[in-house]
Scaffold this motif. Structure first.
Motif, PDB file in Angstrom:
ATOM      1  N   PHE A  77       0.823  -1.214   0.000  1.00  0.00           N
ATOM      2  CA  PHE A  77       0.000   0.000   0.000  1.00  0.00           C
ATOM      3  C   PHE A  77       0.857   1.265   0.000  1.00  0.00           C
ATOM      4  N   ILE A  78       1.811   1.330   0.903  1.00  0.00           N
ATOM      5  CA  ILE A  78       2.644   2.530   1.005  1.00  0.00           C
ATOM      6  C   ILE A  78       3.415   2.767  -0.287  1.00  0.00           C
ATOM      7  N   THR A  79       3.940   1.690  -0.889  1.00  0.00           N
ATOM      8  CA  THR A  79       4.692   1.841  -2.141  1.00  0.00           C
ATOM      9  C   THR A  79       3.810   2.418  -3.238  1.00  0.00           C
ATOM     10  N   GLN A  80       2.590   1.871  -3.376  1.00  0.00           N
ATOM     11  CA  GLN A  80       1.664   2.409  -4.381  1.00  0.00           C
ATOM     12  C   GLN A  80       1.323   3.870  -4.091  1.00  0.00           C
ATOM     13  N   LEU A  81       1.092   4.184  -2.826  1.00  0.00           N
ATOM     14  CA  LEU A  81       0.744   5.557  -2.466  1.00  0.00           C
ATOM     15  C   LEU A  81       1.873   6.521  -2.794  1.00  0.00           C
ATOM     16  N   LEU A  82       3.112   6.163  -2.427  1.00  0.00           N
ATOM     17  CA  LEU A  82       4.255   7.045  -2.700  1.00  0.00           C
ATOM     18  C   LEU A  82       4.461   7.236  -4.192  1.00  0.00           C
ATOM     19  N   LEU A  83       4.328   6.153  -4.946  1.00  0.00           N
ATOM     20  CA  LEU A  83       4.513   6.256  -6.388  1.00  0.00           C
ATOM     21  C   LEU A  83       3.459   7.179  -7.007  1.00  0.00           C
ATOM     22  N   GLN A  84       2.211   7.038  -6.569  1.00  0.00           N
ATOM     23  CA  GLN A  84       1.152   7.893  -7.111  1.00  0.00           C
ATOM     24  C   GLN A  84       1.365   9.352  -6.729  1.00  0.00           C
ATOM     25  N   LEU A  85       1.807   9.603  -5.492  1.00  0.00           N
ATOM     26  CA  LEU A  85       2.026  10.978  -5.055  1.00  0.00           C
ATOM     27  C   LEU A  85       3.162  11.618  -5.843  1.00  0.00           C
ATOM     28  N   MET A  86       4.216  10.861  -6.092  1.00  0.00           N
ATOM     29  CA  MET A  86       5.337  11.415  -6.843  1.00  0.00           C
ATOM     30  C   MET A  86       4.934  11.723  -8.278  1.00  0.00           C
ATOM     31  N   VAL A  87       4.153  10.842  -8.896  1.00  0.00           N
ATOM     32  CA  VAL A  87       3.690  11.105 -10.263  1.00  0.00           C
ATOM     33  C   VAL A  87       2.788  12.334 -10.280  1.00  0.00           C
ATOM     34  N   ASP A  88       1.878  12.436  -9.294  1.00  0.00           N
ATOM     35  CA  ASP A  88       0.971  13.594  -9.243  1.00  0.00           C
ATOM     36  C   ASP A  88       1.760  14.895  -9.103  1.00  0.00           C
ATOM     37  N   ILE A  89       2.695  14.900  -8.167  1.00  0.00           N
ATOM     38  CA  ILE A  89       3.461  16.132  -7.936  1.00  0.00           C
ATOM     39  C   ILE A  89       4.313  16.475  -9.155  1.00  0.00           C
ATOM     40  N   ALA A  90       4.882  15.460  -9.785  1.00  0.00           N
ATOM     41  CA  ALA A  90       5.708  15.722 -10.970  1.00  0.00           C
ATOM     42  C   ALA A  90       4.873  16.271 -12.109  1.00  0.00           C
ATOM     43  N   ALA A  91       3.698  15.660 -12.351  1.00  0.00           N
ATOM     44  CA  ALA A  91       2.844  16.134 -13.445  1.00  0.00           C
ATOM     45  C   ALA A  91       2.336  17.541 -13.181  1.00  0.00           C
TER      46      ALA A  91
END
Length: 552
Positions: A77-91
């Motif tokens: 869960f945490i890995t998926q959450l971090l990956l999604q947050l990083m993609v969101d912030i980058a985009a």
């Protein structure tokens, strides 16, 4: 185990929340594509939209991938959450910088991933992402300031960062409180389920029956002991039935309604009833008659919208049987004493009164002697009724053909009581055989016919004897007249010894009749049932019912 269950419940909540954010991400990506596509059609050149199309499409594809992953691959869960947050912030950062930084007003888009981090991630991790976003905005403002771009103010980016810090902190604390409340609710729910399981186990293992009913006798709960006592065979989990739906349970329904309408407030009042156990659907039967003790208790709760009553059912048949044996033993000793100590002096009194009547001339003396004679006859009849109980041990085990027996009995009864032809109607009883001592059954039927003859109108078929089979394993003989039904007040004491409403009765006739029936494995009762009145109306009427155990 309890902690594991709560943890699993919490994880399911987190995954559902993450799926919601994934759906929101897809919506945002679609809205951005539509927005910038609309600007491109209008020829807006403020944004380098053409160079951003690849980024928008990639972001939309990743949003769909993240949503599918949160649904079908619920791991890390945490890995998926971090990956999604990083993609969101980058985009969002690429879009923010391309659009011109703080001047574009797109800094508000950062609130979406940061709010997700505040809800789903620990506070330190959420504040870390806020710090990253703040540094990106400050760096962009500093870059534009170094290149002497007008209308650039680093304070605007700083204000955004401060607002993000405050908002994320508040959201994180509220989410933590809600999660704590959810864990507490899950724990209380689990404890409640355990308590309910314990209650079901205790109630199911109780020897006494329990019925939870509403005011209309609808049963909401019924334990196995109650089903056994009532002779029912309900499917597992079935509670949508009413007591009044079973004729054999009407005595319970009557006792319940009488308790409800009682005004003395005695909530713990007890009632004793007799039921004929039998399932109308399956025909399953138990004993011929069951003596039950009912205790009613009202369920009181401020938040309860409808009234509920708990009926505690206790089978006292065995206790009644033991009491019956003791009573019979005492009655045997009493009859022996009466036979030797009372009957002989009574005969002497009767003889002396008859001698005095021969010489009596004064009307007053004759009237007094008649009173003595009438009371001697009454006492002698009482002794005869009591002595009949001593003959209960002489039971007849051979099957008795009911039709010819009753025809012969009615011929004798009509002749001895001068009954006009047609007054007593006998139903068809071809080939029906029962196990009943002929002498005992004769005494019972003669007693019932004598009572019926007293209250019947004397018209044709005003007294009816019918054979009814409500269940395949039960046979009933009904004796009914067209006179007024017995009132419930009299019905409550009808079979008690020495209870009578007639000045000439002894109060032992029906008592002896019921005792003789019990001695032959049968049951005598007075029941109210729907039937046609003399005027043709369908109304409740009373009748005496002899219930034989089985058909032979």
């Amino acid at each position: 185990m309890m902690h594991t269950a709560r943890l699993k419940q919490t994880r399911e909540t987190f995954w559902r929340t993450l799926q919601t954010f994934c759906v929101t991400r897809i919506v945002i990506a679609v809205v951005l594509l539509i927005y910038f596509g609309f600007n491109a059609v209008r020829g807006a050149e403020a944004l380098e939209v053409t160079d951003s199309w690849g980024m928008f499409v990639a972001y939309g594809v990743l949003a769909v991938v993240f949503a599918l992953s949160s649904v079908y691959w619920q791991r890390q869960f945490i890995t998926q959450l971090l990956l999604q947050l990083m993609v969101d912030i980058a985009a969002i950062s690429l879009l923010y910088i391309t659009a011109g930084g703080a001047r574009s007003g797109l800094a508000i888009l950062y609130l979406f991933p940061l709010a997700g981090a505040a809800v789903l991630a620990p506070l330190i991790l959420a504040l870390f992402f806020v710090s990253v976003v703040t540094l990106i905005m400050l760096s962009e403002s500093g870059y534009q300031l170094l290149h002497s771009i007008s209308d650039v103010s680093p304070s605007r980016a700083g204000l955004y960062g401060a607002a993000f810090f405050a908002a994320i902190y508040v959201i994180n604390r509220l989410a933590a409180k809600l999660i704590k409340q959810e864990n507490l609710a899950a724990q209380r729910g689990h404890e409640l389920q355990v308590q309910e399981a314990i209650n079901r186990l205790v109630i199911a293992d109780m020897g006494d029956g329990i019925l939870v009913v509403g005011n209309d006798t609808e049963v909401f709960a019924c334990n196995p002991a109650a089903e056994r006592m009532l002779g029912l065979s309900m499917p597992v989990g079935k509670t949508d039935w009413k007591i009044t739906a079973y004729p054999s349970l009407m005595t319970i329904a009557d006792a319940f309604q009488a308790w409800r309408h009682r005004q003395d407030g005695d909530v713990d009042a007890s009632s004793f009833v007799m039921v004929k156990p039998g399932d109308a659907a399956t025909g399953a039967t138990r004993d011929l008659v069951t003596h039950l003790k009912l205790r009613f208790a009202k369920v009181e709760s401020p938040g309860l919208a409808e009234d509920r009553t708990v009926i505690f059912v206790q089978d006292v048949t065995e206790i009644e049987n033991q009491a019956q044996q003791l009573k019979l033993a005492s009655m045997g000793r009493l009859t022996a004493s009466i036979a030797h100590e009372v009957r002989n002096p009574l005969s002497a009194i009767a003889h002396a009164a008859s001698l005095l009547r021969e010489d009596a001339v004064d009307p007053t003396q004759k009237r007094l002697l008649n009173i003595v004679g009438d009371n001697v006859v009454r006492l002698n009849q009482m002794i005869e009724d009591i002595l009949k109980l001593s003959r209960k041990a002489h039971t007849h085990t051979e099957p008795l053909e009911l039709g010819p027996f009753l025809e012969e009995l009615l011929d004798e009864f009509d002749e001895s009581h001068s009954v006009p032809p047609g007054v007593i109607a006998l139903g068809r009883m071809d080939g029906v055989r029962v196990r009943f001592d002929p002498l005992h059954l004769r005494e019972v039927v003669v007693n019932l016919l004598s009572n019926a003859l007293r209250y019947a109108s004397g018209q044709d078929d005003s007294i009816r004897i019918e054979l009814v089979s409500p269940l395949p394993s039960r046979l009933e003989l009904h004796v009914q007249d067209d006179g007024p039904a017995i009132t419930p007040e009299v019905r409550a004491h009808l079979f008690e010894p020495f209870y009578t409403t007639s000045s000439k009765g002894t109060g032992l006739g029906l008592y002896v009749a019921r005792e003789l029936c019990l001695n032959n494995g049968a049951m005598l009762d007075y029941e109210y049932r729907m039937g046609l009145s003399r005027e043709g109306a369908d109304e409740p009427s009373g009748r005496f019912v002899i219930s034989f155990a089985v058909r032979n």
